[in-house]
Structure formats: C-alpha cells, structure tokens
Design an enzyme around this catalytic site. Sequence first.
Site, PDB file in Angstrom:
ATOM      1  N   ASN A 140       0.957  -1.223   0.115  1.00  0.00           N
ATOM      2  CA  ASN A 140      -0.094   0.013   0.021  1.00  0.00           C
ATOM      3  C   ASN A 140       0.726   1.322  -0.255  1.00  0.00           C
ATOM      4  O   ASN A 140       1.551   1.407   1.005  1.00  0.00           O
ATOM      5  CB  ASN A 140      -0.896  -0.226   1.291  1.00  0.00           C
ATOM      6  N   LYS A 190       0.069   4.169  -0.243  1.00  0.00           N
ATOM      7  CA  LYS A 190      -0.400   5.371   0.515  1.00  0.00           C
ATOM      8  C   LYS A 190      -0.278   6.503  -0.213  1.00  0.00           C
ATOM      9  O   LYS A 190      -0.200   6.648  -1.562  1.00  0.00           O
ATOM     10  CB  LYS A 190       0.169   5.377   1.925  1.00  0.00           C
ATOM     11  N   HIS A 234      -9.663   1.311   4.933  1.00  0.00           N
ATOM     12  CA  HIS A 234      -8.408   1.481   5.705  1.00  0.00           C
ATOM     13  C   HIS A 234      -8.358   2.374   6.915  1.00  0.00           C
ATOM     14  O   HIS A 234      -9.400   3.317   6.977  1.00  0.00           O
ATOM     15  CB  HIS A 234      -7.413   2.049   4.838  1.00  0.00           C
ATOM     16  N   GLU A 243      -7.097   4.651   8.007  1.00  0.00           N
ATOM     17  CA  GLU A 243      -6.719   6.063   7.731  1.00  0.00           C
ATOM     18  C   GLU A 243      -7.896   6.783   7.131  1.00  0.00           C
ATOM     19  O   GLU A 243      -8.000   7.725   7.350  1.00  0.00           O
ATOM     20  CB  GLU A 243      -5.446   6.106   7.029  1.00  0.00           C
ATOM     21  N   GLU A 301      -5.320  -5.080  10.379  1.00  0.00           N
ATOM     22  CA  GLU A 301      -4.197  -4.005  10.547  1.00  0.00           C
ATOM     23  C   GLU A 301      -4.536  -3.347  12.035  1.00  0.00           C
ATOM     24  O   GLU A 301      -5.229  -2.280  12.014  1.00  0.00           O
ATOM     25  CB  GLU A 301      -4.082  -3.130   9.563  1.00  0.00           C
ATOM     26  N   GLY A 344       2.720   2.002  10.731  1.00  0.00           N
ATOM     27  CA  GLY A 344       3.684   3.016  10.728  1.00  0.00           C
ATOM     28  C   GLY A 344       4.489   3.582  12.077  1.00  0.00           C
ATOM     29  O   GLY A 344       5.175   4.478  12.182  1.00  0.00           O
ATOM     30  N   SER A 395       3.585  -2.425  10.183  1.00  0.00           N
ATOM     31  CA  SER A 395       5.056  -2.722  10.398  1.00  0.00           C
ATOM     32  C   SER A 395       5.528  -3.819   9.724  1.00  0.00           C
ATOM     33  O   SER A 395       6.378  -4.560  10.571  1.00  0.00           O
ATOM     34  CB  SER A 395       5.528  -2.298  11.791  1.00  0.00           C
TER      35      SER A 395
HETATM   36  P1  13P Z   1       3.174   0.081   7.634  1.00  0.00           P
HETATM   37  O1  13P Z   1       3.379  -1.105   6.943  1.00  0.00           O
HETATM   38  O2  13P Z   1       3.718   1.288   7.225  1.00  0.00           O
HETATM   39  O3  13P Z   1       3.009  -0.014   9.130  1.00  0.00           O
HETATM   40  O4  13P Z   1       1.454   0.406   7.136  1.00  0.00           O
HETATM   41  C1  13P Z   1       0.638  -0.568   7.283  1.00  0.00           C
HETATM   42  C2  13P Z   1      -0.718  -0.198   6.555  1.00  0.00           C
HETATM   43  O5  13P Z   1      -1.274   0.732   6.937  1.00  0.00           O
HETATM   44  C3  13P Z   1      -1.004  -0.880   5.225  1.00  0.00           C
HETATM   45  O6  13P Z   1      -2.204  -0.422   4.550  1.00  0.00           O
END
Ligand code: 13P
Length: 268
Positions: free
Chosen positions: A11, A13, A100, A102, A172, A178, A217
């Site tokens: 992803n 992002k 997601h 976010e 997740e 992150g 992560s």
């Molecule tokens: P990270 O791997 O940067 O922690 O992000 C995970 C994520 O949100 C993937 O959709």
Amino acid sequence: MTARKPLALGNWKMNGDMVANEQLMSGLLESSALLMTGGAIQAGFAVPAPYLFQAAVRLKGTGFLWGAQDCSDQANGAYTGEISTAMLQDFEAGFCLVGHSERRARHHETDQQIGAKLKALLAAGVMPVLCVGESLEQRESGLAVQVVCDQVLAALKGLKTEELVQLAVAYEPIWAIGTGKTASAADAQAMHAAIRQALGQLDAKAAGQMRILYGGSVKAANSAELFAQPDIDGGLVGGASLDVKEMTGILQAANTRAASLGLVQQNS
Ligand code: 13P
C-alpha cells in the site's frame, strides 16, 4: 480444500511520483520476475489513483497486480473527487482496499459505507481487500477481538459464498501501522483465528477459503515468522513496500509459505 494462495500487497498510501514509481516497479520486476511468473503467490500494489495508468502500463503481463486504495460506492455522477469501480475496471485494477483505518479515521467512513463500496467492487469484478483493526485503547481494554470481528461482520453480512471467497480481509492493528511496532506472530495468529471464526459464523464454507492478511509494520525481517502462522495468508505492507529490498524479502517470505503449502512447482 484447496490451499489459500499467499497474497502480499503493498500500500503506497500517498507516496511516490512518476520517477520514484518507475524505479520501484522496475527494481521489483528485476528482483522478483521469476518468483512472480511461478504463480505460487499473488502480489501487487495499491497505488495512488493518478498513477493507476502508469502501474497498468508497467505491470501488465508481469504477474503483479495493481490496485487502488479506495473507491466510491456510487456508480457515477455528481460525486466530486470520487473514483468509481468502473474507472478501476478501465485501468484493469486487480484489487482495491476498502475501510483502511486511515480512511475510517480521517474521512469518518462507516461500516455501512465500507460494505457498500465492497459490494460495488464485487459487482465490478475487482477484488476487495477489507481492512479492519483495533486502536491501542481498545486492545488495552480487552476489546480487540470484539471490535475487529464486529467490523468484519458489519461489512460482510448478506454476502453470498461465491462473493465472500473473492475478497480478502486485512487485519491491521492501528497501533502497529507506521509505528515500527508489529503484533507478535502469536497475537496476530490469535486475531486471525478469531476473524476466521467470525467468518465461519457468516458462512462456514467460505471461511476456510478466505485469505486474511496481516498489516502493521511488516518488514522483510518479520514477514517469514508472520507468514508461517496457519491463519496468516500474507501481508498488507505500507512503508516497507516503498523499498525494493524490503518488498523483495516479503515476497520471498510469501513464496516460502506457498512452498510449505505445496503451491511451488519443483523443477525436475
Ligand atoms: P506500515 O506497514 O507502514 O505499518 O503500514 C501498514 C498499512 O497501513 C498498510 O495498509
């Protein structure tokens, strides 16, 4: 029952540009072309929508999937800024993330809207990847399993077996995204088993066939242990998917899982 093919998705992002994307994709094609043509795993990238065309041109015929990070639940019309599932089809997107954390947090997406997006994707033949996960506060109050299973059931209720088996769920935990903090393989496995049990309540036949990815992560260094768990069918990778070496290691870990399931063809 046929084995669940490991799935490793990046992803991106809101990262990348034309030049960086090209470097990343060509680096991965160089490191992993052989692995991808073997067909033992599925892998791909959820790219920012403006780069779908670039990804489609670059990845067509390579075995890698390209996909989107969100879509509209509406077919077309006066929905400024939204992207329809038909547009995703136009760019041959193989999958699309929905829900997601976010987007749940910043755009206040509800389980109902997420469910509607998911149905729109299924109708368009684009694989939905339903993202779910609990906050640190919810985990510390012992509510993690309930919160996550509620999110799964709310988004998927009413779907038929043949629809359920087309989608993937990505667990997740928000506190692991992150942050560099990964759920331990044992904790992640426990949640994945709970999700599979919840899926079983919806549809016992589909539950065993549905892929549940872990995200938060994920890196090359922890992917092998995570992907060795019985209910972890692959990963949804944020930061590490922007790094050729890291993502290559993650694809190799997915391939190791595929080999343990008997999906890797041995050359005689
Ligand atoms: P990270 O791997 O940067 O922690 O992000 C995970 C994520 O949100 C993937 O959709």
